[in-house]
Motif scaffolding. Structure first.
Motif, PDB file in Angstrom:
ATOM      1  N   VAL A   4       0.843  -1.186   0.000  1.00 51.70           N
ATOM      2  CA  VAL A   4       0.000   0.000   0.000  1.00 51.70           C
ATOM      3  C   VAL A   4       0.882   1.240   0.000  1.00 51.70           C
ATOM      4  N   ARG A   5       0.587   2.179  -0.861  1.00 56.58           N
ATOM      5  CA  ARG A   5       1.363   3.416  -0.933  1.00 56.58           C
ATOM      6  C   ARG A   5       1.216   4.232   0.348  1.00 56.58           C
ATOM      7  N   TYR A   8      -2.135   6.085   1.802  1.00 51.46           N
ATOM      8  CA  TYR A   8      -3.302   5.394   1.252  1.00 51.46           C
ATOM      9  C   TYR A   8      -3.706   4.242   2.167  1.00 51.46           C
ATOM     10  N   LYS A   9      -4.892   3.736   1.936  1.00 56.23           N
ATOM     11  CA  LYS A   9      -5.405   2.595   2.690  1.00 56.23           C
ATOM     12  C   LYS A   9      -6.178   1.686   1.746  1.00 56.23           C
ATOM     13  N   ILE A  10      -6.313   0.419   2.147  1.00 57.35           N
ATOM     14  CA  ILE A  10      -7.067  -0.548   1.349  1.00 57.35           C
ATOM     15  C   ILE A  10      -8.502  -0.598   1.874  1.00 57.35           C
ATOM     16  N   GLU A  15      -7.602   0.730  -3.221  1.00 54.11           N
ATOM     17  CA  GLU A  15      -6.722   1.683  -2.546  1.00 54.11           C
ATOM     18  C   GLU A  15      -7.242   3.109  -2.718  1.00 54.11           C
TER      19      GLU A  15
END
Length: 412
Positions: A4-5, A8-10, A15
């Motif tokens: 995950v960048r 950011y979040k999943i 994302e």
């Protein structure tokens, strides 16, 4: 598992930025149904009724004298959504009106949702749903589907910045559309003038087709050349490689008055093919309406296979087919339509066309007029290409900005 960048979040939508939320549209907006109207409820005056065609381009409204509850009214600036046949959001710019059953009026919570951002988000949602195999392949979308549909929602200030960027591209598209329409109007006026009065004439005479320059004449197709009938190529025969070809339907959908480049090819072998050459004139022999079939295209390319349901006219040396094509698509169009035969399908046959009369100028003047009008066509095509580039830019920006893949800078 993909990394995950940072920032950011999943989520269930994939994302998204940390500051964004996943929300159902029904939690941030209210969709109000319109009303179905009987024909007897339409009046000549009263409150305008918004129908889908009023959103997509037809401006003439119908009216009603009904008094309805407040939620059935749309005011200037309201967000509307057409959900049947033609899908998508609209900002209503007309007067206070009532609206048809196939339209929703949408109210939003302005503390958490920017209207213009939501307009673009709804447009994006429409594209998403249309792309799903089982989502939007039918003739309408349900209110419950729209309310339950989940979107990624950025903070309000970021919404406003995204809307500002997309709106600036829309402004460019609208300005380019205006240039296209102005240039089309210019062309229309030029055709009316040049194809009846010519260039720089001061002396005129009466003819069976009206007043014309003294150096012009009137002649029928049979006096000016010969007709051939296309044959042997169907849509299923098109391929990426092979010989250049033209099908009759393309005279409506692909080509205009002058054909400078061939778009399609075929690799089938046609027995005794009909081949078109530069300066031939193509007229469809089948069409859905009489006025539709009254069209033509001047071929400016050699060695092109001509498909069935096309009349190919090969003029003699004194004719520039562009000059004739511009006539048939403007000043002579309605008269040409009168030759069409049929009811559900209309036809134009060579024997009927042979006696059809057109105006003939000296060849050099024909060429000058065709050149002037072709220059205007080139300008229209340039604007249309520019518009297409802006539309592609907008599409890409929507994909990136409305999903959070690219972030925008927001003033603190």
């Amino acid at each position: 598992m993909a990394e995950v960048r940072d920032g950011y979040k999943i989520t269930e939508l994939g994302e998204i930025p940390l500051e964004w939320d996943v929300v159902q549209q029904g939690d941030i907006s209210v969709f109000y149904n319109g009303r179905a109207y009987k024909q007897t409820e339409f009046k000549n005056s009263g409150t305008p009724i918004i129908r889908i065609q009023n959103l997509t381009g037809i401006k003439e409204p119908v009216y009603s004298d009904l008094i309805l509850e407040e939620q059935k009214y749309a005011n200037p600036g309201d967000l509307l959504y057409a959900w049947s046949a033609t899908f998508g959001p609209y900002i209503w710019n007309g007067p206070r009106s009532i609206f048809h059953y196939h339209i929703w009026r949408i109210e939003i919570n302005e503390k958490i949702l920017d209207k213009l951002f939501y307009y673009y988000r709804l447009d994006f949602v429409s594209r998403e749903l249309q792309g799903k195999k089982n989502g939007f392949s039918f003739v309408h979308i349900t209110k419950s589907l729209m309310e339950s549909h989940k979107i990624a929602l950025p903070p309000l200030k970021e919404q406003q910045k995204i809307a500002e960027i997309l709106s600036s591209v829309d402004t460019q598209i609208e300005q380019t559309e205006q240039l296209i329409e102005k240039t089309k109007e210019l062309k229309k006026g030029l055709m009316q003038q040049l194809l009846t009065k010519g260039i720089g004439h001061t002396e005129f005479k009466q003819s069976e087709l009206g007043e014309i320059p003294v150096t012009w004449g009137v002649a029928s197709f049979e006096e000016l050349g010969v007709f051939f009938k296309g044959k042997g190529i169907a849509k299923k025969d098109l391929s990426e490689l092979g010989e250049p070809c033209i099908l009759y339907g393309q005279l409506y959908t692909t080509y205009k008055e002058v054909i400078k480049e061939i778009v399609y090819r075929t690799d089938i072998k046609v027995k005794n093919p009909v081949i078109g050459y530069a300066n031939d004139l193509l007229i469809p022999s089948s069409g859905e309406t009489a006025i539709d079939i009254a069209t033509s295209a001047a071929l400016m390319v050699d060695c092109v296979l001509i498909g069935g349901d096309i009349n190919l006219f090969r003029p003699n040396q004194s004719i520039d087919s562009r000059f004739v094509s511009f006539q048939l698509n403007s000043t002579r169009k309605e008269d040409l339509a009168k030759l069409a035969q049929g009811s559900s399908v209309y036809h134009l046959y060579a024997p009927s066309l042979s006696g059809f009369k057109i105006l003939i100028a000296p060849l050099e003047e024909q060429q000058k007029i065709a050149s002037i009008l072709s220059t205007v066509d080139a300008e229209i095509a340039s604007y249309e290409q520019e518009k297409a580039k802006y539309e592609e830019l907008k599409k890409g920006l929507m994909q990136q900005l409305l999903t959070g893949k690219i972030r925008v800078k927001v003033d603190a």
